[in-house]
Design a protein around this motif. Structure first.
Motif, PDB file in Angstrom:
ATOM      1  N   ALA A   1     -22.662  -5.367  -0.868  1.00 17.74           N
ATOM      2  CA  ALA A   1     -22.619  -3.935  -0.565  1.00 17.74           C
ATOM      3  C   ALA A   1     -23.253  -3.654   0.787  1.00 17.74           C
ATOM      4  N   GLU A   2     -24.382  -4.294   1.056  1.00 18.13           N
ATOM      5  CA  GLU A   2     -25.085  -4.084   2.318  1.00 18.13           C
ATOM      6  C   GLU A   2     -24.265  -4.590   3.506  1.00 18.13           C
ATOM      7  N   LYS A   3     -23.706  -5.803   3.366  1.00 21.51           N
ATOM      8  CA  LYS A   3     -22.917  -6.389   4.460  1.00 21.51           C
ATOM      9  C   LYS A   3     -21.645  -5.611   4.727  1.00 21.51           C
ATOM     10  N   ALA A   4     -20.987  -5.129   3.673  1.00 23.66           N
ATOM     11  CA  ALA A   4     -19.702  -4.440   3.829  1.00 23.66           C
ATOM     12  C   ALA A   4     -19.871  -2.947   4.071  1.00 23.66           C
ATOM     13  N   GLY A   5     -21.073  -2.434   3.870  1.00 25.11           N
ATOM     14  CA  GLY A   5     -21.312  -1.014   4.063  1.00 25.11           C
ATOM     15  C   GLY A   5     -20.642  -0.152   3.009  1.00 25.11           C
ATOM     16  N   VAL A   6     -20.615  -0.663   1.768  1.00 23.37           N
ATOM     17  CA  VAL A   6     -20.032   0.088   0.653  1.00 23.37           C
ATOM     18  C   VAL A   6     -21.095   0.248  -0.427  1.00 23.37           C
ATOM     19  N   SER A   7     -20.779   1.053  -1.429  1.00 22.70           N
ATOM     20  CA  SER A   7     -21.736   1.243  -2.519  1.00 22.70           C
ATOM     21  C   SER A   7     -21.794  -0.014  -3.390  1.00 22.70           C
TER      22      SER A   7
END
Length: 90
Positions: free
Chosen positions: A11-17
């Motif tokens: 989630a952090e790497k992809a910028g998603v929830s």
């Protein structure tokens, strides 16, 4: 790293929830499982290959009694790491 930690990192790497990352991970796992079950290979160049392999019938021993037993042939899931993935560990 367990599943929760993996989902959080994705989630952090992809910028998603985290919920979206968990859904993506679940979809990936389900897709790979379905493909391998259908005797297809899933090849991710540089990462590795997921596939099913045939394990031949063989003779074994019951560890408790020492009696010889026949272990039936079976299919097993397998993962073979790709060259780029292997090279990361050198």
């Amino acid at each position: 790293m367990n599943r929760t930690e993996l989902v959080a990192a994705m989630a952090e790497k992809a910028g998603v929830s985290k919920k979206d990352a968990d859904n993506i991970l679940k979809a990936f796992i389900d897709t790979v499982e379905s493909a391998v079950k259908a005797d297809d290979k899933v090849q991710l160049v540089g990462f590795g290959t997921f596939e099913s392999r045939e394990r031949a019938a063989r003779e074994g021993k019951n560890p408790r009694t020492g009696e010889k037993i026949t272990i039936a042939a079976s299919k097993v899931p397998a993962f073979k790491a790709g060259k780029a993935f292997k090279d990361l560990l050198k």
